[in-house]
Design a protein around this motif. Structure first.
Motif, PDB file in Angstrom:
ATOM      1  N   SER A 190       9.109 -38.353  63.100  1.00 17.91           N
ATOM      2  CA  SER A 190       8.105 -37.306  62.932  1.00 17.91           C
ATOM      3  C   SER A 190       8.039 -36.855  61.487  1.00 17.91           C
ATOM      4  O   SER A 190       8.988 -37.037  60.715  1.00 17.91           O
ATOM      5  N   VAL A 191       6.901 -36.284  61.151  1.00 19.32           N
ATOM      6  CA  VAL A 191       6.694 -35.782  59.793  1.00 19.32           C
ATOM      7  C   VAL A 191       5.801 -34.552  59.882  1.00 19.32           C
ATOM      8  O   VAL A 191       4.928 -34.471  60.746  1.00 19.32           O
ATOM      9  N   THR A 192       6.036 -33.592  58.985  1.00 21.33           N
ATOM     10  CA  THR A 192       5.193 -32.410  58.893  1.00 21.33           C
ATOM     11  C   THR A 192       4.485 -32.450  57.545  1.00 21.33           C
ATOM     12  O   THR A 192       5.105 -32.726  56.514  1.00 21.33           O
ATOM     13  N   VAL A 193       3.189 -32.185  57.579  1.00 20.37           N
ATOM     14  CA  VAL A 193       2.390 -32.226  56.362  1.00 20.37           C
ATOM     15  C   VAL A 193       1.460 -31.016  56.348  1.00 20.37           C
ATOM     16  O   VAL A 193       1.018 -30.547  57.399  1.00 20.37           O
ATOM     17  N   GLU A 194       1.186 -30.500  55.148  1.00 23.47           N
ATOM     18  CA  GLU A 194       0.278 -29.369  55.033  1.00 23.47           C
ATOM     19  C   GLU A 194      -1.163 -29.839  55.154  1.00 23.47           C
ATOM     20  O   GLU A 194      -1.501 -30.944  54.726  1.00 23.47           O
ATOM     21  N   ALA A 251      -3.154 -32.005  52.565  1.00 17.99           N
ATOM     22  CA  ALA A 251      -2.232 -32.738  51.687  1.00 17.99           C
ATOM     23  C   ALA A 251      -2.200 -34.214  52.088  1.00 17.99           C
ATOM     24  O   ALA A 251      -2.333 -34.548  53.270  1.00 17.99           O
ATOM     25  N   PRO A 252      -2.042 -35.109  51.120  1.00 10.78           N
ATOM     26  CA  PRO A 252      -2.005 -36.534  51.465  1.00 10.78           C
ATOM     27  C   PRO A 252      -0.709 -36.922  52.176  1.00 10.78           C
ATOM     28  O   PRO A 252       0.353 -36.393  51.872  1.00 10.78           O
ATOM     29  N   LEU A 253      -0.843 -37.823  53.106  1.00  7.78           N
ATOM     30  CA  LEU A 253       0.306 -38.412  53.800  1.00  7.78           C
ATOM     31  C   LEU A 253       0.178 -39.925  53.673  1.00  7.78           C
ATOM     32  O   LEU A 253      -0.704 -40.539  54.285  1.00  7.78           O
ATOM     33  N   ALA A 254       1.027 -40.521  52.848  1.00 10.71           N
ATOM     34  CA  ALA A 254       1.006 -41.974  52.647  1.00 10.71           C
ATOM     35  C   ALA A 254       1.797 -42.637  53.762  1.00 10.71           C
ATOM     36  O   ALA A 254       2.958 -42.315  53.995  1.00 10.71           O
ATOM     37  N   VAL A 255       1.146 -43.555  54.463  1.00  7.49           N
ATOM     38  CA  VAL A 255       1.751 -44.249  55.597  1.00  7.49           C
ATOM     39  C   VAL A 255       1.672 -45.749  55.355  1.00  7.49           C
ATOM     40  O   VAL A 255       0.632 -46.263  54.934  1.00  7.49           O
ATOM     41  N   ALA A 298      -5.405 -37.594  54.963  1.00  3.47           N
ATOM     42  CA  ALA A 298      -5.536 -36.180  54.596  1.00  3.47           C
ATOM     43  C   ALA A 298      -6.136 -35.501  55.823  1.00  3.47           C
ATOM     44  O   ALA A 298      -7.323 -35.647  56.103  1.00  3.47           O
ATOM     45  N   PHE A 299      -5.313 -34.792  56.563  1.00  4.85           N
ATOM     46  CA  PHE A 299      -5.759 -34.148  57.794  1.00  4.85           C
ATOM     47  C   PHE A 299      -6.390 -32.805  57.447  1.00  4.85           C
ATOM     48  O   PHE A 299      -5.819 -32.002  56.727  1.00  4.85           O
ATOM     49  N   GLY A 300      -7.593 -32.579  57.981  1.00  6.72           N
ATOM     50  CA  GLY A 300      -8.375 -31.402  57.619  1.00  6.72           C
ATOM     51  C   GLY A 300      -8.046 -30.134  58.370  1.00  6.72           C
ATOM     52  O   GLY A 300      -8.438 -29.057  57.945  1.00  6.72           O
ATOM     53  N   ALA A 301      -7.365 -30.214  59.469  1.00  4.47           N
ATOM     54  CA  ALA A 301      -7.091 -29.017  60.267  1.00  4.47           C
ATOM     55  C   ALA A 301      -5.682 -29.101  60.839  1.00  4.47           C
ATOM     56  O   ALA A 301      -5.173 -30.194  61.111  1.00  4.47           O
ATOM     57  N   PRO A 302      -5.050 -27.941  61.036  1.00  4.45           N
ATOM     58  CA  PRO A 302      -3.725 -27.938  61.661  1.00  4.45           C
ATOM     59  C   PRO A 302      -3.781 -28.543  63.067  1.00  4.45           C
ATOM     60  O   PRO A 302      -4.800 -28.440  63.749  1.00  4.45           O
ATOM     61  N   GLY A 303      -2.691 -29.155  63.465  1.00  2.00           N
ATOM     62  CA  GLY A 303      -2.617 -29.745  64.794  1.00  2.00           C
ATOM     63  C   GLY A 303      -1.609 -30.870  64.840  1.00  2.00           C
ATOM     64  O   GLY A 303      -0.929 -31.173  63.866  1.00  2.00           O
ATOM     65  N   THR A 340       6.145 -44.397  68.095  1.00  2.00           N
ATOM     66  CA  THR A 340       5.174 -43.397  67.659  1.00  2.00           C
ATOM     67  C   THR A 340       5.710 -42.607  66.473  1.00  2.00           C
ATOM     68  O   THR A 340       6.870 -42.204  66.465  1.00  2.00           O
ATOM     69  N   LEU A 341       4.846 -42.404  65.492  1.00  2.00           N
ATOM     70  CA  LEU A 341       5.138 -41.500  64.393  1.00  2.00           C
ATOM     71  C   LEU A 341       4.349 -40.229  64.674  1.00  2.00           C
ATOM     72  O   LEU A 341       3.109 -40.240  64.672  1.00  2.00           O
ATOM     73  N   ALA A 342       5.046 -39.146  64.980  1.00  2.00           N
ATOM     74  CA  ALA A 342       4.395 -37.865  65.289  1.00  2.00           C
ATOM     75  C   ALA A 342       4.115 -37.126  63.984  1.00  2.00           C
ATOM     76  O   ALA A 342       5.001 -36.968  63.149  1.00  2.00           O
ATOM     77  N   VAL A 343       2.866 -36.669  63.832  1.00  2.76           N
ATOM     78  CA  VAL A 343       2.451 -35.961  62.629  1.00  2.76           C
ATOM     79  C   VAL A 343       2.075 -34.534  63.031  1.00  2.76           C
ATOM     80  O   VAL A 343       1.213 -34.338  63.887  1.00  2.76           O
ATOM     81  N   SER A 344       2.727 -33.570  62.398  1.00  5.52           N
ATOM     82  CA  SER A 344       2.418 -32.162  62.627  1.00  5.52           C
ATOM     83  C   SER A 344       1.753 -31.626  61.361  1.00  5.52           C
ATOM     84  O   SER A 344       2.359 -31.635  60.292  1.00  5.52           O
ATOM     85  N   VAL A 345       0.502 -31.205  61.501  1.00  4.70           N
ATOM     86  CA  VAL A 345      -0.259 -30.670  60.368  1.00  4.70           C
ATOM     87  C   VAL A 345      -0.205 -29.152  60.460  1.00  4.70           C
ATOM     88  O   VAL A 345      -0.569 -28.567  61.477  1.00  4.70           O
ATOM     89  N   VAL A 346       0.280 -28.526  59.369  1.00 10.97           N
ATOM     90  CA  VAL A 346       0.426 -27.068  59.344  1.00 10.97           C
ATOM     91  C   VAL A 346      -0.472 -26.479  58.268  1.00 10.97           C
ATOM     92  O   VAL A 346      -0.823 -27.146  57.287  1.00 10.97           O
ATOM     93  N   ALA A 347      -0.844 -25.196  58.437  1.00  8.00           N
ATOM     94  CA  ALA A 347      -1.711 -24.511  57.464  1.00  8.00           C
ATOM     95  C   ALA A 347      -0.909 -24.081  56.257  1.00  8.00           C
ATOM     96  O   ALA A 347       0.272 -23.903  56.271  1.00  8.00           O
TER      97      ALA A 347
END
Length: 142
Positions: free
Chosen positions: A60-64, A67-71, A110-115, A135-142
């Motif tokens: 898993s990874v948390t990203v703002e 913000a870019p997330l290189a995968v 670059a995820f546009g909304a938290p989720g 599965t790579l779980a991605v948590s997008v936070v504000a």
């Protein structure tokens, strides 16, 4: 000459994947006559490809937000990887095709909304065998 119940025997000289092997068959008829044939065969594996994420590492990874997330995902096979698909939330997002023992696909998200989101890699080899990465779980936070 009749052959009521012939007996056959086969003995490969090797059973290692990737090795050439001589496969010999022989049989005798009721009168004792011997018939034999040998063929050179290549022992091929039927293992599916292996797919995984090489960046980022972990489950898993948390990203703002924004913000870019290189995968980077990679697939390897004992024969040839023909297709590697990056899946975002279960849908094909990016496809790479080729014919090599290893294929990679990279993308900067670059995820546009938290989720919460999921990423997976789907690999197909030259024999049609497929596999999904963990599965790579991605948590997008504000």
């Amino acid at each position: 000459m009749s052959c009521a119940s012939p007996k056959y025997s086969a003995s490969p000289s090797s059973n290692q994947v990737g090795a050439a092997s001589t496969l010999s068959f022989s049989t005798r008829d009721p009168e004792g006559n011997l018939a034999a044939v040998s063929r050179l065969v290549l022992i091929v594996g039927d293992s599916p490809p292996v797919a995984s994420f090489v960046a980022p590492l972990g489950a898993s990874v948390t990203v703002e937000e924004g913000a870019p997330l290189a995968v980077t995902a990679q697939a390897t096979d004992d024969a040839s990887v023909e297709r590697l698909v990056l899946l975002l939330d279960g849908r094909a997002f990016k496809v790479v095709t080729g014919s090599a023992p290893t294929l990679s696909v990279a993308h900067a998200f670059a995820f546009g909304a938290p989720g919460a989101h999921t990423l997976r890699a789907d690999a197909t080899d030259s024999r049609g065998a497929t596999t999904l990465s963990a599965t790579l779980a991605v948590s997008v936070v504000a």
